[in-house]
Scaffold this active site. Sequence first.
Site, PDB file in Angstrom:
ATOM      1  CG  ASP A 134      -5.674  44.908 -29.164  1.00 10.71           C
ATOM      2  OD1 ASP A 134      -6.462  45.869 -29.224  1.00 10.71           O
ATOM      3  OD2 ASP A 134      -4.960  44.670 -28.178  1.00 10.71           O
ATOM      4  NE  ARG A 183     -11.449  44.548 -25.532  1.00 13.97           N
ATOM      5  CZ  ARG A 183     -10.384  45.067 -24.923  1.00 13.97           C
ATOM      6  NH1 ARG A 183      -9.449  45.673 -25.629  1.00 13.97           N
ATOM      7  NH2 ARG A 183     -10.260  44.975 -23.617  1.00 13.97           N
ATOM      8  CB  THR A 225     -14.356  52.444 -20.948  1.00 12.59           C
ATOM      9  OG1 THR A 225     -13.892  53.611 -20.248  1.00 12.59           O
ATOM     10  CG2 THR A 225     -15.826  52.220 -20.623  1.00 12.59           C
TER      11      THR A 225
END
Length: 308
Positions: A134, A183, A225
């Site tokens: 992340d 991502r 999203t």
Amino acid sequence: MNGPLLRAPVLRLTEAAWFRRLATGPLGRRVASRFVAGETLDDAIRVAKALDGQRISTMLDHLGEHVTAPEHVSEAIAAYLRALDRIRIEPFLDVQLSVKLTQLGLDFSHELAVASMERLLEAAREADTLVMIDMESSGYVDPTLRVFHELRTRHERVGVALQAYLRRTPRDVDALPPGSIVRMVKGAYLEPPEIAYPSRREVDAAFARLTATLLARGHTVHVATHDPRLLEGAVAYVTKRGLPWSRVELQMLYGVRRDLQLRYAGEGYPVRVYVPYGVEWYPYLTRRLAERPANMWFFVSNLVRFGG
């Protein structure tokens, strides 16, 4: 008021001691369960199984960041290893893992973060799954990407998140190793306008451009999203160019736009939901409240409803 403009006042609100007490009390925890699977790995696996029944894959995130002592790094590694072992013995579930490097020692040293990731990636290989790194606030982009680039020389099943709202991200895309797994997210941290686009229009345009660029260059893209226009744009781009869906996923957060999750999964598109769990859930919750006005409205209105 759009999402980026709302972010600062909402984050200031969530930093207030009275709001934190309310949000982390029994009533707040009940409402927060919309966005967080629970505090245990069993809670996360239960959610993963329920989503699997709806043809939706999952990505687990054991919540926590910015550990303050090396022993806490060991605790985080142990938690992720338990998750990977559970994934290994659940072969019919399509479950991946997401990690934050500040939870794995990045604030102490690059070497500690790399060593921590090496342990997880070896366990992920045995579990036959992917580990995604992340992305955190802008000050961590360079050190995070240095770790990713080093790991990518030895491991194929590791990916990284990039944030569309950062002005620097096109340069980071240019520097990616061939065939990276990315991502693509909008970005949820509070950043000054010289670092991040301040308007929703600019962020959305950057998201669409970067997604198209990544796909055109042969990378695997997780389109993360809840914006229907951006999702439709990504689907149209992939369909028009005949790209394989093995290189694309539509990703959303647990508890957000369930209607879109079910719609795309029902139409046969690959959908994966990011499922957070753990006791350190409050920082995650604050970012979810700040990034979408609808999330904040849901949280406050339900506090009032349940409290009444």
